[in-house]
Design a protein around this motif. Structure first.
Motif, short mmCIF file in Angstrom:
data_model
loop_
_atom_site.label_atom_id
_atom_site.label_comp_id
_atom_site.label_asym_id
_atom_site.label_seq_id
_atom_site.Cartn_x
_atom_site.Cartn_y
_atom_site.Cartn_z
N GLU A 296 45.98 49.84 52.45
CA GLU A 296 46.69 48.62 52.83
C GLU A 296 45.79 47.39 52.75
OE1 GLU A 296 46.98 51.56 54.07
OE2 GLU A 296 49.06 51.99 54.55
N GLY A 297 44.52 47.56 53.12
CA GLY A 297 43.61 46.42 53.18
C GLY A 297 42.94 46.06 51.87
N LEU A 298 43.09 46.88 50.84
CA LEU A 298 42.41 46.60 49.57
C LEU A 298 42.86 45.25 49.02
CD1 LEU A 298 42.64 50.18 48.05
CD2 LEU A 298 40.51 48.97 48.57
N PRO A 299 41.91 44.33 48.77
CA PRO A 299 42.29 42.97 48.40
C PRO A 299 42.66 42.81 46.93
CG PRO A 299 39.92 43.16 48.46
CD PRO A 299 40.45 44.50 48.91
N TYR A 300 43.47 41.78 46.67
CA TYR A 300 43.73 41.34 45.31
C TYR A 300 42.59 40.41 44.90
CZ TYR A 300 48.26 43.50 45.70
OH TYR A 300 49.25 44.43 45.85
N TRP A 301 42.48 40.15 43.59
CA TRP A 301 41.33 39.41 43.07
C TRP A 301 41.15 38.05 43.73
CZ3 TRP A 301 36.85 40.18 41.47
CH2 TRP A 301 36.14 39.22 40.75
N ALA A 302 42.25 37.31 43.91
CA ALA A 302 42.15 35.96 44.47
C ALA A 302 41.55 35.99 45.88
CB ALA A 302 43.52 35.29 44.50
N GLU A 303 41.96 37.00 46.67
CA GLU A 303 41.48 37.11 48.05
C GLU A 303 39.98 37.40 48.09
OE1 GLU A 303 42.19 39.95 51.94
OE2 GLU A 303 43.58 40.13 50.25
N VAL A 304 39.55 38.26 47.20
CA VAL A 304 38.14 38.63 47.23
C VAL A 304 37.27 37.50 46.67
CG1 VAL A 304 37.84 39.86 45.03
CG2 VAL A 304 36.66 40.66 47.03
N GLN A 305 37.79 36.74 45.73
CA GLN A 305 37.06 35.58 45.21
C GLN A 305 36.79 34.58 46.33
OE1 GLN A 305 39.51 34.36 41.86
NE2 GLN A 305 37.64 33.94 40.72
N GLN A 306 37.82 34.38 47.17
CA GLN A 306 37.69 33.50 48.33
C GLN A 306 36.58 33.98 49.25
OE1 GLN A 306 39.72 30.71 48.66
NE2 GLN A 306 38.18 30.27 50.22
N LYS A 307 36.57 35.29 49.47
CA LYS A 307 35.56 35.90 50.36
C LYS A 307 34.15 35.68 49.79
CE LYS A 307 34.60 39.03 53.69
NZ LYS A 307 35.04 38.81 55.08
N LEU A 308 34.02 35.81 48.47
CA LEU A 308 32.70 35.65 47.85
C LEU A 308 32.20 34.21 47.96
CD1 LEU A 308 33.13 37.80 44.60
CD2 LEU A 308 31.75 38.37 46.60
N GLU A 309 33.15 33.26 47.96
CA GLU A 309 32.77 31.85 48.08
C GLU A 309 32.40 31.49 49.51
OE1 GLU A 309 35.99 29.61 46.32
OE2 GLU A 309 35.68 30.69 44.43
N ASP A 310 33.05 32.15 50.48
CA ASP A 310 32.74 31.89 51.90
C ASP A 310 31.30 32.27 52.19
OD1 ASP A 310 35.31 31.17 52.25
OD2 ASP A 310 35.93 32.95 53.37
N ASN A 311 30.73 31.63 53.22
CA ASN A 311 29.36 31.94 53.55
C ASN A 311 29.31 32.97 54.67
OD1 ASN A 311 26.86 31.54 52.66
ND2 ASN A 311 26.51 29.56 53.64
N GLY A 312 29.96 34.11 54.46
CA GLY A 312 30.12 35.07 55.55
C GLY A 312 29.08 36.18 55.57
N THR A 313 27.95 35.96 54.93
CA THR A 313 26.95 37.02 54.85
C THR A 313 26.10 37.07 56.11
OG1 THR A 313 26.91 36.78 52.47
CG2 THR A 313 25.05 37.89 53.45
#
Ligand code: ATP
Length: 316
Positions: A296-313
């Motif tokens: 259910e939680g597996l992201p689509y490409w757009a969602e994961v791109q957003q995550k990569l841009e965020d500074n959440g590391t």
């Protein structure tokens, strides 16, 4: 032609959202569970051409599994149906969000009857990568032979072999598992063990030492999963740690490793560096643990791109 081909047992999963022992559970939700199909669905959501197959019982659960996975955009055309055995099911007991038990009803299942001579060699040979897990060789002798046959086909056609040990001690003992997993690790191009799995197989606790104990040749890539800490990677040219992303609340840790595998494979298929591919894997693993359910939680490409841009590391 496929980006990735994979096969293995997917079962119908019955779970409950009430935190009670299974014997007091009255209602179940019907979902599916299977490591290889999780990876396939993860890759399809990221935009890849992926094929998954298994041997399914010629029964409503077998049809449900195939339709669900096909509905996610995965090619299921190589699935085989049998009247010889039923599709397996399993039940998930959640006592607390972190204390989860599974009960399998899979011995002698349809998938365990899969044989080497049933593989479509042209299909496997047409893929860029073949994804295999250490679950399939634990199902039966014939399923183990199918894994070895798929490796032979992949090697002959230059298909990269990606192996996730996925140790399941409910299916075989560590003594039985160890020599088989070590042999499959030796044959793989990319190996994705969890750090605890690495410890079970090698006795080592440090990711670097685990890889030293497992590595068969220079050309292999290893990525060791470290949970919230992220992952350690090493190939013939480089090595390093990639920190995990911050997660607000771990809702369901199951399936993170499969999402991570989909991310690493997707990055490598895109021609990214191993470090970038591992970061994509970390991003997907972090998204998956925040959502209940394996797929259910597996992201689509757009969602994961957003995550990569965020500074959440993580900074630690
Ligand atoms: P699984 O439970 O699916 O078998 P696994 O043991 O194979 O998981 P983990 O190390 O638990 O693998 O998780 C895989 C990846 O998911 C990690 O390498 C990390 O990138 C991400 N991840 C897992 N848990 C967390 C967390 N709590 N916070 C951030 N990232 C996480």
């Amino acid at each position: 032609t496929l980006d990735v081909a994979t096969f293995g047992e997917t079962m119908v999963l019955f779970s409950s959202d009430r935190l009670v022992p299974l014997e007091y559970t009255h209602q179940f939700y019907k979902q599916i569970g299977g490591a290889e199909s999780n990876v396939a669905i993860g890759l399809a959501r990221l935009g890849h051409q992926v094929g998954w197959f298994s041997k399914l019982g010629n029964d409503p659960f077998g049809r449900y599994i195939e339709k669900f996975i096909r509905g996610e955009g995965v090619d299921t055309s190589r699935c085989i149906y049998t009247d010889q055995a039923p599709t397996a099911v399993f039940f998930k007991e959640k006592l607390t969000p972190k204390n989860i038990n599974v009960y399998y009803y899979r011995k002698g299942s349809a998938a365990s009857l899969l044989r080497a001579d049933e593989l479509d060699e042209t299909y496997i040979g047409s893929a860029k990568m073949l994804h295999l897990s250490g679950i399939t060789p634990a199902l039966s002798q014939s399923a183990k032979e199918a894994v070895y046959k798929a490796i032979e086909v992949a090697k002959a056609k230059g298909v990269k072999i990606v192996f996730d040990p996925n140790i399941r001690l409910k299916l075989w003992s560590i003594e039985e598992a160890k020599p088989v997993l070590l042999d499959l690790i030796r044959q793989a191009d990319i190996v994705l063990p969890g750090v605890e799995e690495g410890q079970l197989i090698t006795g080592e606790t440090q990711p670097e030492k685990i890889v030293d104990a497992l590595r068969a040749h220079e050309q292999q890539t290893f990525v060791v999963k470290l949970g919230a800490k992220g992952a350690y990677y090493t190939n013939s040219q480089e090595k390093g740690y990639v920190p995990g992303f911050t997660v607000e609340e771990v809702v369901d840790p199951v399936g993170a490793g499969d999402g991570f595998a989909a991310g690493v494979m997707s990055g490598l298929l895109r021609g990214w560096t191993i470090q970038e591919a591992v970061r994509l894997g970390n991003a997907i693993g972090a998204i998956v643990v925040g959502v209940s359910g394996d797929v259910e939680g597996l992201p689509y490409w757009a969602e994961v791109q957003q995550k990569l841009e965020d500074n959440g590391t993580r900074q630690d």
